[in-house]
Design a protein around this motif. Structure first.
Motif, PDB file in Angstrom:
ATOM      1  N   LEU A 126     -33.084 -34.954  -8.956  1.00 26.60           N
ATOM      2  CA  LEU A 126     -33.008 -35.888 -10.075  1.00 26.60           C
ATOM      3  C   LEU A 126     -34.323 -35.891 -10.844  1.00 26.60           C
ATOM      4  O   LEU A 126     -34.330 -35.886 -12.088  1.00 26.60           O
ATOM      5  CB  LEU A 126     -32.669 -37.287  -9.571  1.00 26.60           C
ATOM      6  CG  LEU A 126     -32.450 -38.377 -10.628  1.00 26.60           C
ATOM      7  CD1 LEU A 126     -31.344 -37.995 -11.597  1.00 26.60           C
ATOM      8  CD2 LEU A 126     -32.136 -39.706  -9.960  1.00 26.60           C
ATOM      9  N   CYS A 141     -29.252 -33.847 -13.530  1.00 27.56           N
ATOM     10  CA  CYS A 141     -29.238 -35.301 -13.351  1.00 27.56           C
ATOM     11  C   CYS A 141     -27.824 -35.805 -13.064  1.00 27.56           C
ATOM     12  O   CYS A 141     -27.633 -36.699 -12.230  1.00 27.56           O
ATOM     13  CB  CYS A 141     -29.797 -35.985 -14.595  1.00 27.56           C
ATOM     14  SG  CYS A 141     -31.559 -35.745 -14.867  1.00 27.56           S
ATOM     15  N   ALA A 183     -27.152 -37.902  -9.771  1.00 27.56           N
ATOM     16  CA  ALA A 183     -27.307 -39.306 -10.146  1.00 27.56           C
ATOM     17  C   ALA A 183     -26.559 -40.200  -9.164  1.00 27.56           C
ATOM     18  O   ALA A 183     -25.576 -39.782  -8.541  1.00 27.56           O
ATOM     19  CB  ALA A 183     -26.778 -39.541 -11.557  1.00 27.56           C
ATOM     20  N   VAL A 230     -30.173 -45.897 -13.576  1.00 32.63           N
ATOM     21  CA  VAL A 230     -30.975 -45.385 -12.470  1.00 32.63           C
ATOM     22  C   VAL A 230     -31.988 -46.440 -12.024  1.00 32.63           C
ATOM     23  O   VAL A 230     -32.197 -46.663 -10.822  1.00 32.63           O
ATOM     24  CB  VAL A 230     -31.684 -44.083 -12.883  1.00 32.63           C
ATOM     25  CG1 VAL A 230     -32.728 -43.679 -11.851  1.00 32.63           C
ATOM     26  CG2 VAL A 230     -30.665 -42.964 -13.059  1.00 32.63           C
TER      27      VAL A 230
END
Length: 271
Positions: free
Chosen positions: A26, A100, A104, A196
């Motif tokens: 990430l 990502c 995620a 996030v």
């Protein structure tokens, strides 16, 4: 009694997901997004420098038809290189966002925000590139000689653009859709950063992202006001400078959001 299928579904309300899942990837994806955006800024700066060089060189010549052949070759080569670098920067951003997406967290709809950001960032340039295919033939109204650089000329150009807005043709609507998609890509990406931050309990970073979205909405509103009534604002350069400074600040803020998120992810294991 609870449903047995819930045991196989991620907890969408979990504020502290397992910190050992996908954190290095990430961070690497976010780093690629930063790198790709920096490359895009470099391409834009190089393009502006190229245009300045071409126009300054052409102005120093007696006529445009006497432009040296080596200058034309240089311009063509520079355009080709800048175009390739632009594609590389876009591919770097898309690759970073894809990484990502794959790593995620499931909470706070982070994956869906990133998926929407990827779709928009690909659809925006595609629509802008395809928009000339829908252009209708129009008379050539280009003026010969030196281009006017006065307030009256700028006002006239914006008024012409404003008059054409209500009667947009297929090309206009396609380009407008591409511009909106490009803007939405950034919005969805910031929403991803907010998700996030919330997933690991960083409330301050989430509020920072929300403030950015509010600031961006104000900038878009200011741009709409400018296009709807350009004559009122052109004579007030302080508003134009403030709007330009706001967009510059939003770009810096955008990078800070990404860097702050990366820094936060690096401290998750030690919390």
């Amino acid at each position: 009694m609870t449903l047995q299928t819930l045991a196989y579904m991620p907890d969408a309300n979990s504020e502290h997901p397992d910190p050992s899942i996908g954190l290095p990837e990430l961070r690497r994806g976010l780093g690629l997004v930063v790198l790709g955006n920096l490359m895009s800024i470099g391409v834009i700066a190089a393009t502006v420098g190229l245009l300045w060089y071409v126009f300054s060189s052409a102005a120093a010549l007696p006529g445009l038809r006497k432009t040296p052949e080596n200058l034309s070759v240089l311009v063509f080569t520079a355009i080709l290189v800048l175009g390739l670098l632009g594609l590389v920067s876009l591919a770097t951003i898309v690759r970073g966002k894809w990484i990502c997406l794959m790593n995620a967290p499931e909470s706070y709809h982070a994956k869906w925000f990133m998926f929407a950001a990827i779709v928009c960032i690909v659809a925006g340039p595609a629509l802008n590139v395809c928009s000339p295919l829908f252009a209708e033939k129009a008379p050539n109204t280009a003026k010969k000689g030196r281009v006017e650089q006065t307030t009256a000329a700028l006002r006239r150009e914006i008024e012409e653009y404003k008059k054409g807005m209500p009667t947009l043709d297929t090309r206009g609507w396609t380009k407008l859709a591409g511009d909106v998609a490009g803007l939405l890509s950034g919005v969805f990406f910031v929403l991803f950063l907010r998700a996030v931050a919330l997933s690991w309990g960083y409330q301050g970073r989430a509020r920072f992202a929300e403030l950015y979205l509010i600031f961006l909405a104000l900038l878009v509103a200011g741009l709409v006001v400018l296009l709807r009534n350009p004559s009122h604002w052109i004579d007030r350069p302080q508003f134009l400078l403030a709007l330009a400074g706001g967009w510059l600040l939003s770009g810096v803020w955008y990078f800070v959001l990404i860097l702050v998120t990366i820094a936060g992810l690096q401290t998750v294991r030690t919390r």
